[in-house]
Design a protein around this motif. Structure first.
Motif, mmCIF file in Angstrom:
data_model
loop_
_atom_site.group_PDB
_atom_site.id
_atom_site.type_symbol
_atom_site.label_atom_id
_atom_site.label_comp_id
_atom_site.label_asym_id
_atom_site.label_seq_id
_atom_site.Cartn_x
_atom_site.Cartn_y
_atom_site.Cartn_z
ATOM 1 N N ASN A 27 13.883 59.095 -8.528
ATOM 2 C CA ASN A 27 14.268 60.454 -8.897
ATOM 3 C C ASN A 27 15.385 60.462 -9.937
ATOM 4 O O ASN A 27 16.347 61.222 -9.854
ATOM 5 N N GLY A 28 15.280 59.572 -10.910
ATOM 6 C CA GLY A 28 16.230 59.523 -12.009
ATOM 7 C C GLY A 28 17.485 58.739 -11.734
ATOM 8 O O GLY A 28 18.325 58.589 -12.623
ATOM 9 N N VAL A 29 17.641 58.202 -10.516
ATOM 10 C CA VAL A 29 18.860 57.471 -10.136
ATOM 11 C C VAL A 29 18.495 56.008 -9.911
ATOM 12 O O VAL A 29 17.458 55.709 -9.302
ATOM 13 N N PRO A 30 19.317 55.037 -10.367
ATOM 14 C CA PRO A 30 19.021 53.628 -10.119
ATOM 15 C C PRO A 30 18.834 53.346 -8.634
ATOM 16 O O PRO A 30 19.630 53.768 -7.793
ATOM 17 N N TYR A 31 17.767 52.625 -8.314
ATOM 18 C CA TYR A 31 17.391 52.349 -6.926
ATOM 19 C C TYR A 31 17.820 50.927 -6.584
ATOM 20 O O TYR A 31 17.213 49.953 -7.023
ATOM 21 N N SER A 32 18.875 50.811 -5.788
ATOM 22 C CA SER A 32 19.492 49.511 -5.527
ATOM 23 C C SER A 32 19.060 48.882 -4.213
ATOM 24 O O SER A 32 19.487 47.779 -3.891
ATOM 25 N N ALA A 199 22.362 44.668 -13.657
ATOM 26 C CA ALA A 199 23.669 45.214 -13.302
ATOM 27 C C ALA A 199 24.361 45.824 -14.514
ATOM 28 O O ALA A 199 25.016 46.870 -14.416
ATOM 29 N N VAL A 200 24.206 45.189 -15.659
ATOM 30 C CA VAL A 200 24.798 45.730 -16.884
ATOM 31 C C VAL A 200 24.109 47.021 -17.290
ATOM 32 O O VAL A 200 24.758 48.024 -17.647
ATOM 33 N N ALA A 201 22.777 47.028 -17.218
ATOM 34 C CA ALA A 201 22.025 48.206 -17.643
ATOM 35 C C ALA A 201 22.153 49.362 -16.666
ATOM 36 O O ALA A 201 22.160 50.528 -17.063
ATOM 37 N N GLY A 202 22.286 49.047 -15.367
ATOM 38 C CA GLY A 202 22.319 50.096 -14.352
ATOM 39 C C GLY A 202 23.681 50.704 -14.117
ATOM 40 O O GLY A 202 23.787 51.717 -13.421
ATOM 41 N N GLY A 203 24.744 50.104 -14.632
ATOM 42 C CA GLY A 203 26.084 50.646 -14.442
ATOM 43 C C GLY A 203 26.842 49.941 -13.334
ATOM 44 O O GLY A 203 26.286 49.145 -12.569
ATOM 45 N N GLU A 204 28.129 50.220 -13.242
ATOM 46 C CA GLU A 204 29.010 49.512 -12.313
ATOM 47 C C GLU A 204 28.593 49.716 -10.857
ATOM 48 O O GLU A 204 28.550 48.767 -10.067
ATOM 49 N N GLU A 205 28.289 50.935 -10.478
ATOM 50 C CA GLU A 205 27.935 51.204 -9.084
ATOM 51 C C GLU A 205 26.647 50.483 -8.688
ATOM 52 O O GLU A 205 26.553 49.884 -7.608
ATOM 53 N N TYR A 206 25.660 50.509 -9.568
ATOM 54 C CA TYR A 206 24.406 49.820 -9.296
ATOM 55 C C TYR A 206 24.620 48.308 -9.239
ATOM 56 O O TYR A 206 24.086 47.624 -8.359
ATOM 57 N N GLY A 207 25.399 47.773 -10.163
ATOM 58 C CA GLY A 207 25.682 46.349 -10.160
ATOM 59 C C GLY A 207 26.395 45.910 -8.904
ATOM 60 O O GLY A 207 26.082 44.867 -8.318
ATOM 61 N N ALA A 209 26.159 47.305 -6.033
ATOM 62 C CA ALA A 209 25.219 47.422 -4.915
ATOM 63 C C ALA A 209 24.275 46.231 -4.848
ATOM 64 O O ALA A 209 24.067 45.647 -3.779
ATOM 65 N N ILE A 210 23.679 45.836 -5.981
ATOM 66 C CA ILE A 210 22.678 44.778 -5.930
ATOM 67 C C ILE A 210 23.307 43.395 -5.797
ATOM 68 O O ILE A 210 22.667 42.466 -5.275
ATOM 69 N N LEU A 211 24.553 43.239 -6.231
ATOM 70 C CA LEU A 211 25.173 41.923 -6.188
ATOM 71 C C LEU A 211 25.998 41.688 -4.925
ATOM 72 O O LEU A 211 26.133 40.546 -4.479
ATOM 73 N N PHE A 212 26.521 42.754 -4.317
ATOM 74 C CA PHE A 212 27.430 42.552 -3.188
ATOM 75 C C PHE A 212 27.140 43.486 -2.013
ATOM 76 O O PHE A 212 26.860 43.035 -0.910
ATOM 77 N N SER A 213 27.201 44.776 -2.226
ATOM 78 C CA SER A 213 27.246 45.735 -1.124
ATOM 79 C C SER A 213 26.026 45.667 -0.223
ATOM 80 O O SER A 213 26.147 45.671 1.002
ATOM 81 N N GLN A 214 24.823 45.594 -0.821
ATOM 82 C CA GLN A 214 23.621 45.645 -0.007
ATOM 83 C C GLN A 214 23.535 44.455 0.940
ATOM 84 O O GLN A 214 23.273 44.615 2.127
ATOM 85 N N THR A 215 23.785 43.257 0.424
ATOM 86 C CA THR A 215 23.663 42.064 1.269
ATOM 87 C C THR A 215 24.714 42.058 2.365
ATOM 88 O O THR A 215 24.419 41.885 3.546
ATOM 89 N N ALA A 216 25.991 42.270 1.980
ATOM 90 C CA ALA A 216 27.058 42.244 2.974
ATOM 91 C C ALA A 216 26.900 43.361 3.991
ATOM 92 O O ALA A 216 27.081 43.169 5.186
ATOM 93 N N GLY A 217 26.550 44.544 3.507
ATOM 94 C CA GLY A 217 26.417 45.683 4.417
ATOM 95 C C GLY A 217 25.306 45.510 5.414
ATOM 96 O O GLY A 217 25.452 45.819 6.595
#
Length: 495
Positions: A27-32, A199-207, A209-217
């Motif tokens: 829906n127009g938002v990066p899907y992490s 991560a560069v293309a999707g922005g700081e929040e997306y980067g 999420a995919i590099l740290f938050s999703q796995t740790a969370g």
């Protein structure tokens, strides 16, 4: 089936339509929440055959089909002197209720099963025949697994490699573990080849999420699906059904331990414990363990002292209870999401399990030596017929194609569309072939305010009938899951 399959197809469609294949969007938002490999495979099917539903829906099941052949190959490598294990294990796996259902869905877990089994086969080959190049191939397989569902593949693949001294012998453990570290590095490099540019293309929040938050969370304190530690243990009889009722397995479980059995246990026990400790739990997270469980069950079946006459009666009892349940359940106040389908079950559905149970009992009694094959075929036939019997009910509750056609037409006319609640925002983009994001609304004041500001706009509302009635337009609503779905133009009370 909502909400997962519809979401993933919508994400794949949005990537395809926007020609944006690096960063998944919803829906127009990066899907992490998930890496892109499944979406890329769906795109490959669309590149070959054009945008369609059938090739997308076939993508994960094709990996499930390939996993059956990998299961047989692994069983043959583990017990070459017992060909019955390799012949029986795929049948056992295919007829497991959880496998036969989830391996047909457009989800990530079937791909993870394939890459996990490929990794097991590589590890076994490396332990038996050597060959340093196998670590390189294992690294590529791990990288594809990371691109499928993230680091969860290590939960399934790492234990048998780390516990190798329990099931194999090698003259140089430094090379063994060094090779595993090399494979890990290759896998991480493959994943980072996508993750860093994304991560560069999707922005700081997306980067983040995919590099740290999703796995740790998900590992420490899951965002969703939080359940107690013992939850998987309680579900084991269901996960292993129908083989949890096969008495020869219970009589033959005391098989002599060998390196092959220890290899299987080095997978099942640590992975099961790890998944149980992680707070987020779903039954399909166990899918990668089922092929190994099927191999162990096949080994037990090969060592079983033989079937007895009373072995068939647990199945007749179960199918009789199921037949009674199919008659009684529609009369009970069963509520909640997909459970609402029980109210749409036709009474004729009860004949399916009853007939299956009778046929199974007769066949097992007449050909007891072919018990596993007969049970597998009977259960699969039962599931197919039950799907056909329930197809109209499933379509009524989960396939609002008539309404989606109207949504698609409204979007082509250039009129704005909103959805309420916001969870609906990623559900119908593929079905309606939407080309623009919809406005996601999460409160009634937002819904009414948007409707006033957009007099030509339409809103897709998912709510109970009483909620829709306050707008005086609930006549066009249709059942969807456990509530009602309405697509209307004016969504504020008359003044």
């Amino acid at each position: 089936m909502p909400i997962d399959e519809t979401r993933y197809l919508s994400v794949a469609w949005e990537m395809w339509h926007s020609n944006q294949f690096l960063v998944p969007h919803s829906n127009g938002v990066p899907y992490s929440h998930k890496p892109p490999l499944l979406f890329w495979l769906i795109h490959f099917g669309w590149w070959l055959f054009g945008v369609n539903e059938w090739s997308a829906r076939l993508t994960p099941p094709l990996f499930g089909l390939a996993s059956l052949f990998l299961t047989r190959r692994i069983a043959t490598v583990l017990w070459p002197a017992l060909p019955a294990v390799g012949q029986t294990a795929p049948l056992i796996l295919l007829s497991m209720g959880v496998w036969s259902i989830f391996s047909t869905l457009t989800m990530f877990d079937t791909l993870i099963v394939f890459f996990t089994l490929a990794a097991y086969l590589l590890v076994l080959t490396r332990a038996e025949n050597g060959g340093r190049g196998l670590w390189l191939v294992l690294g590529l397989v791990l990288g594809l697994g990371l691109l499928t569902k993230g680091p969860v593949i290590f939960v399934y693949v790492a234990p048998p490699i780390l516990l190798a001294p329990l099931w194999t012998f090698t003259a140089n453990w430094w090379r063994w573990y060094g090779g595993f570290v090399l494979a890990l590095c290759i896998g991480v490099v493959v994943a980072l080849a996508w993750a860093i540019p994304a991560a560069v293309a999707g922005g700081e929040e997306y980067g983040q999420a995919i590099l740290f938050s999703q796995t740790a969370g998900r590992m420490v304190q899951s965002f969703a699906h939080r359940r107690p530690v013992y939850w998987y243990l309680l579900l084991l009889p269901l996960v292993l059904f129908p083989w949890s009722l096969w008495l020869p397995f219970w009589r033959g479980w005391k098989i002599q331990g060998d390196n092959s059995l220890r290899f299987c246990l080095s997978i099942l026990v640590p992975s099961f414990v790890t998944l149980s400790i992680v707070s987020g739990k779903q039954i399909h997270y166990l899918l990668p363990l089922l092929p190994i469980a099927a191999i162990v069950l096949g080994r037990i079946a090969a060592a079983s002292p033989g079937p007895k006459r009373y072995d068939r009666w647990p199945y007749l009892l179960f199918f009789t209870i199921l037949a009674v349940a199919l008659v009684v359940l529609p009369t009970l106040p069963v509520l909640g999401r997909e459970a609402t389908i029980v109210h749409y079950i036709p009474w004729s559905a009860a004949f399916v399990p009853l007939l299956t149970g009778c046929i199974l009992v007769w066949l097992v009694g007449s050909k007891p030596d072919h018990g596993p094959q007969i049970i597998a075929a009977s259960v699969l036939l039962h599931l197919i017929v039950l799907h056909l019997v329930l197809s109209q009910s499933i379509a009524t509750l989960f396939n609002p194609s008539d309404m989606i056609t109207v949504v698609s037409q409204v979007e082509r006319e250039g009129k704005p569309i909103a959805v309420y609640p916001k969870d609906l925002a990623d559900q119908f983009h593929f079905a309606a072939r939407l080309t623009r994001p919809v406005t996601a609304l999460d409160t009634v004041p937002e819904l009414q305010g948007w409707s006033r500001r957009n007099p030509t706009g339409y809103c897709l509302v998912f709510a109970d009938r009483e909620f829709l009635a306050q707008f005086g337009q609930d006549q066009g609503a249709r059942p969807y899951r456990d509530k009602w779905l309405m697509f209307s133009r004016r969504l504020y009370p008359s003044e």
